[in-house]
Design a protein around this motif. Sequence first.
Motif, PDB file in Angstrom:
ATOM      1  N   GLY A  53       0.705  -1.223   0.037  1.00 36.35           N
ATOM      2  CA  GLY A  53       0.114  -0.106  -0.086  1.00 36.35           C
ATOM      3  C   GLY A  53       0.612   1.251   0.159  1.00 36.35           C
ATOM      4  O   GLY A  53       0.687   2.282  -0.797  1.00 36.35           O
ATOM      5  N   LEU A  54       1.906   1.253   0.757  1.00 29.32           N
ATOM      6  CA  LEU A  54       2.677   2.552   0.637  1.00 29.32           C
ATOM      7  C   LEU A  54       3.550   2.566  -0.637  1.00 29.32           C
ATOM      8  O   LEU A  54       3.800   3.675  -0.797  1.00 29.32           O
ATOM      9  CB  LEU A  54       4.087   2.199   1.829  1.00 29.32           C
ATOM     10  N   ALA A  55       3.935   1.590  -1.289  1.00 29.11           N
ATOM     11  CA  ALA A  55       4.731   1.500  -2.471  1.00 29.11           C
ATOM     12  C   ALA A  55       3.639   2.200  -3.436  1.00 29.11           C
ATOM     13  O   ALA A  55       4.107   2.919  -4.379  1.00 29.11           O
ATOM     14  CB  ALA A  55       5.166   0.122  -3.088  1.00 29.11           C
ATOM     15  N   ARG A  56       2.464   1.932  -3.432  1.00 25.17           N
ATOM     16  CA  ARG A  56       1.470   2.419  -4.415  1.00 25.17           C
ATOM     17  C   ARG A  56       0.895   3.714  -4.122  1.00 25.17           C
ATOM     18  O   ARG A  56       0.462   4.573  -5.135  1.00 25.17           O
ATOM     19  CB  ARG A  56       0.113   1.454  -4.341  1.00 25.17           C
ATOM     20  N   GLU A  57       1.222   4.564  -3.157  1.00 28.68           N
ATOM     21  CA  GLU A  57       0.974   5.632  -2.864  1.00 28.68           C
ATOM     22  C   GLU A  57       1.738   6.983  -3.307  1.00 28.68           C
ATOM     23  O   GLU A  57       2.875   6.626  -3.782  1.00 28.68           O
ATOM     24  CB  GLU A  57       0.921   6.069  -1.216  1.00 28.68           C
ATOM     25  N   ASN A  58       1.038   8.056  -3.299  1.00 27.71           N
ATOM     26  CA  ASN A  58       1.948   9.021  -3.766  1.00 27.71           C
ATOM     27  C   ASN A  58       3.043   9.357  -2.966  1.00 27.71           C
ATOM     28  O   ASN A  58       2.843   9.455  -1.945  1.00 27.71           O
ATOM     29  CB  ASN A  58       0.867  10.366  -4.022  1.00 27.71           C
ATOM     30  N   PRO A  59       4.205   9.640  -3.602  1.00 27.48           N
ATOM     31  CA  PRO A  59       5.332   9.914  -2.765  1.00 27.48           C
ATOM     32  C   PRO A  59       5.329  11.117  -1.589  1.00 27.48           C
ATOM     33  O   PRO A  59       5.907  10.866  -0.509  1.00 27.48           O
ATOM     34  CB  PRO A  59       6.400  10.191  -3.737  1.00 27.48           C
ATOM     35  N   LYS A  60       4.510  11.935  -1.935  1.00 25.73           N
ATOM     36  CA  LYS A  60       4.271  13.158  -1.059  1.00 25.73           C
ATOM     37  C   LYS A  60       3.588  12.577   0.185  1.00 25.73           C
ATOM     38  O   LYS A  60       3.745  13.106   1.272  1.00 25.73           O
ATOM     39  CB  LYS A  60       3.610  14.392  -1.763  1.00 25.73           C
ATOM     40  N   LYS A  61       2.305  11.858  -0.036  1.00 24.82           N
ATOM     41  CA  LYS A  61       1.754  11.360   1.034  1.00 24.82           C
ATOM     42  C   LYS A  61       2.280  10.249   1.752  1.00 24.82           C
ATOM     43  O   LYS A  61       2.031   9.966   3.090  1.00 24.82           O
ATOM     44  CB  LYS A  61       0.422  10.953   0.547  1.00 24.82           C
ATOM     45  N   ARG A  62       3.124   9.460   1.085  1.00 28.98           N
ATOM     46  CA  ARG A  62       3.642   8.338   1.546  1.00 28.98           C
ATOM     47  C   ARG A  62       4.725   8.477   2.790  1.00 28.98           C
ATOM     48  O   ARG A  62       4.620   7.687   3.635  1.00 28.98           O
ATOM     49  CB  ARG A  62       4.390   7.412   0.355  1.00 28.98           C
ATOM     50  N   LEU A  63       5.303   9.511   2.565  1.00 30.06           N
ATOM     51  CA  LEU A  63       6.552   9.802   3.648  1.00 30.06           C
ATOM     52  C   LEU A  63       6.190   9.702   5.085  1.00 30.06           C
ATOM     53  O   LEU A  63       6.791   9.215   5.941  1.00 30.06           O
ATOM     54  CB  LEU A  63       7.160  11.226   3.391  1.00 30.06           C
ATOM     55  N   GLY A  64       4.892  10.295   5.313  1.00 30.29           N
ATOM     56  CA  GLY A  64       4.417  10.371   6.688  1.00 30.29           C
ATOM     57  C   GLY A  64       3.974   8.906   7.225  1.00 30.29           C
ATOM     58  O   GLY A  64       4.099   8.537   8.473  1.00 30.29           O
ATOM     59  N   ARG A  65       3.200   8.293   6.332  1.00 36.25           N
ATOM     60  CA  ARG A  65       2.840   6.809   6.505  1.00 36.25           C
ATOM     61  C   ARG A  65       3.969   6.142   6.738  1.00 36.25           C
ATOM     62  O   ARG A  65       4.012   5.065   7.696  1.00 36.25           O
ATOM     63  CB  ARG A  65       1.833   6.361   5.550  1.00 36.25           C
ATOM     64  N   GLN A  66       4.965   6.303   5.724  1.00 38.07           N
ATOM     65  CA  GLN A  66       6.082   5.555   5.840  1.00 38.07           C
ATOM     66  C   GLN A  66       7.133   5.503   7.044  1.00 38.07           C
ATOM     67  O   GLN A  66       7.425   4.668   7.696  1.00 38.07           O
ATOM     68  CB  GLN A  66       7.030   5.745   4.765  1.00 38.07           C
ATOM     69  N   GLU A  67       7.131   6.650   7.555  1.00 42.38           N
ATOM     70  CA  GLU A  67       7.794   7.160   8.851  1.00 42.38           C
ATOM     71  C   GLU A  67       7.029   6.396  10.078  1.00 42.38           C
ATOM     72  O   GLU A  67       7.704   5.654  10.938  1.00 42.38           O
ATOM     73  CB  GLU A  67       7.854   8.512   9.030  1.00 42.38           C
ATOM     74  N   PHE A  68       5.801   6.594  10.176  1.00 37.32           N
ATOM     75  CA  PHE A  68       4.772   5.964  11.009  1.00 37.32           C
ATOM     76  C   PHE A  68       5.013   4.164  11.002  1.00 37.32           C
ATOM     77  O   PHE A  68       5.389   3.516  12.057  1.00 37.32           O
ATOM     78  CB  PHE A  68       3.591   6.125  10.907  1.00 37.32           C
TER      79      PHE A  68
END
Length: 154
Positions: A53-68
């Motif tokens: 799911g993180l890989a498919r997301e927009n890179p700008k939105k992904r950073l916060g979720r990826q950090e979490f």
Amino acid sequence: MKRFVWRLQRVLDIKEKEEQRARAQLIELTEKLAEARGELLSWQKMLEEIVHGLARENPKKRLGRQEFFLTYSAASDEQIKKLKNKVHAFESQQKEKIAEVLKLRKFKQGLERLRAETKRQFIREQEMLEQKELDERAGVSFVRKAQSLERTYD
């Protein structure tokens, strides 16, 4: 005919009960193992879905979720490690229980073979005794008939 009584029947009965108890414990262990494997698979699948799911997301939105995700991934890894250890422990217990069941079954089968052989021998001996008794009766009957014939000719 005399009834067959085997002196080791009580031992055989006890071994049968032990085998049944060991089988029940093996089934219980197998169920626990399956439950632990299922829990492990669900954790792994959940993490895979999050990563995809993180890989498919927009890179700008992904950073916060990826950090979490990365912050709590250590806890997830620890949980997966615990589950793997639990699965390994259940597998080793299961192997031990299988060995115990097989040992009990082998001993019980040996007793059953011994019982069958003893019963065959008992039956053979009883048949020989019956045959001996029949032979004696026939001999006595023959002697009586011979004596009664002698009396009639005298």
